[in-house]
Enzyme design. Sequence first.
Site, PDB file in Angstrom:
ATOM      1  N   CYS A   1       0.835  -1.204   0.000  1.00 28.18           N
ATOM      2  CA  CYS A   1       0.000   0.000   0.000  1.00 28.18           C
ATOM      3  C   CYS A   1       0.871   1.256   0.000  1.00 28.18           C
ATOM      4  CB  CYS A   1      -0.997  -0.044   1.148  1.00 28.18           C
ATOM      5  SG  CYS A   1      -2.456   0.953   0.796  1.00 28.18           S
TER       6      CYS A   1
ATOM      7  N   HIS B   1      -3.596  -5.013   0.460  1.00 26.54           N
ATOM      8  CA  HIS B   1      -3.063  -5.530   1.727  1.00 26.54           C
ATOM      9  C   HIS B   1      -3.115  -7.057   1.761  1.00 26.54           C
ATOM     10  CE1 HIS B   1      -2.593  -1.738   3.944  1.00 26.54           C
ATOM     11  NE2 HIS B   1      -3.594  -1.314   3.195  1.00 26.54           N
TER      12      HIS B   1
ATOM     13  N   GLU C   1      -1.613  -8.982   3.604  1.00 26.65           N
ATOM     14  CA  GLU C   1      -1.498  -9.519   4.969  1.00 26.65           C
ATOM     15  C   GLU C   1      -2.847  -9.895   5.585  1.00 26.65           C
ATOM     16  OE1 GLU C   1      -1.041  -6.381   4.091  1.00 26.65           O
ATOM     17  OE2 GLU C   1      -1.530  -4.947   5.689  1.00 26.65           O
TER      18      GLU C   1
HETATM   19  N1  GLN Z   1      -1.942   6.865   2.746  1.00 30.21           N
HETATM   20  C1  GLN Z   1      -2.025   6.115   1.543  1.00 30.21           C
HETATM   21  C2  GLN Z   1      -3.370   6.270   0.857  1.00 30.21           C
HETATM   22  O1  GLN Z   1      -4.325   6.680   1.454  1.00 30.21           O
HETATM   23  C3  GLN Z   1      -1.728   4.645   1.796  1.00 30.21           C
HETATM   24  C4  GLN Z   1      -2.740   3.962   2.645  1.00 30.21           C
HETATM   25  C5  GLN Z   1      -2.267   2.662   3.208  1.00 30.21           C
HETATM   26  O2  GLN Z   1      -1.081   2.368   3.211  1.00 30.21           O
HETATM   27  N2  GLN Z   1      -3.172   1.862   3.745  1.00 30.21           N
HETATM   28  O3  GLN Z   1      -3.502   5.967  -0.313  1.00 30.21           O
END
Ligand code: GLN
Length: 533
Positions: free
Chosen positions: A381, A507, A509
């Site tokens: 992410c 994600h 995970e």
């Molecule tokens: N802050 C980034 C976004 O909003 C990444 C979010 C995250 O890593 N969950 O796109």
Amino acid sequence: MKYIFVTGGVVSSLGKGLAAAALGTLLECRGFKVLMQKFDPYLNVDPGTMSPFQHGEVYVLDDGAETDLDLGHYERFTSGKLSQLNNLTSGQVYENVIRKERKGDYLGATVQVIPHVTDEIKGRIYDVAAQTDADIIITEIGGTTGDIEGLPFLEALRQFKDEVGHENVAYMHATLVPYIKAAEELKTKPTQQSVAKLREIGIAPDVIICRSEHPVDNDLKRKISMFCNVKPEAVVPFVDMKGTIYEAPLKLHDQQLDSIICDRLGLESKEPELIEWRNMVDRIVNPTHTVKIGVVGKYIDLMDAYKSIYESLTHAGAANDAKVEVVRIDSGDIEQNGPSQYLDDVSAILIPGGFGDRGIEGKITAAKYARENDIPYFGICLGMQIATIEFARNVCGLEDAHSTEFNPFTPHPVICLLEEQKEVENMGATMRLGTWEAKLDSNSKCAELYGSTKVNERHRHRYEFNQNYKDNFESKGFKLVGTSPDESLAEIIEIPDHPFFIAVQFHPEFQSKPTNPHPLFKGFVAAALENRR
Ligand code: GLN
């Protein structure tokens, strides 16, 4: 349908969620279908707006619900399908009650905690029961007995047994049995008092789980049994585990927790089939190799902030016959002192998700270090956005390239908001959330690892890779190998000319299980082992 309610006493962070999840494992291994849910007494509508510093990781479900991290335990320990119905907070309860009041649904009644709030709470248990084919629902109540905000939940659970029949409901209470060093003694008084609090409300626990750092002997069990009015065998010691949390079902089975619960609820079954679980625990506890992996983040002091990532690394380690030693690195430290002293002796680097601009430059430095030194890199992410910014600046020569999250005025917004996100005003539940399909380039490393070119992964972010820069990136060796089915959104990037450089917008995970590790984590740990330094 049978119901098990799990409460906690004395202190939080007792491992109540773990005990509940482990009970779920044991009942599944006995052949029952189990569904787990969590009730949280705080007033946030969901944990999505809470800082990881306060509340640990926000765990995301398939349907996009942003939930308490205990739901992560539930999904790792059991196979029941969880949705937004499985995490209820006081915020949701009051939101619903007030909405009904405004609509006039209460027909002129004075709206009160009892019965309206408690009905709303019980209603959620009935809703979940109506939608599942599970045999048993396990509901964990967050917080500790005695908390003011927890009272409506406990009152609802008290009423519940009278509605569905006490023979269908079991109450399990987890408490702390502290060890007083000076006296060299375990103490039962806090347990007695927290059970007294429960009984004051009208709930008599059927089982008491005694969390303790030292073995609880029979004398102590008898004492707790007498003072708390439970059978001696239903006082179940839950001593700290040395190897791995996945031992919890085995430890609790040794204490016969599952048969006590089955007897109490009149459930007939054979002994649980624990061979697969035991083998998995054995792989985690007795690996041949060790490998150090650096996790570079900003919530590094807090074990719970990247919970699912650490668990996924454990699962992937076991699958590679290796213990993964996680080196937790604060990206702020890299900003101050440079990357070498932190990254020189790790065999791979992972940058997890995150929000806010503190520590961002340190993460960019870490990604550069991984790329230039052929160290396996896994970006998740924000970790993908970081890799993109780094490559834009240092390889594509796009000076001051950035994400508009951190610099709205950057000349090269390589990560930016989609049009629909620009309109969003509320913070809660407005990100790109939940499971989205991705299609993968069949020539990519990730397609090889997944063994598929079509995958479903969970998301939680606002910002996206800016496809206007795609050709520039690709011509320099930074490949977009996974996209949404219509190719409008970037999902995975790879640098093929690097031993292992994979970064994903989702994600992974949240889908790794101890008995079924996530393929990307598995591949990442394998690459780390190959690069052992
Ligand atoms: N802050 C980034 C976004 O909003 C990444 C979010 C995250 O890593 N969950 O796109």
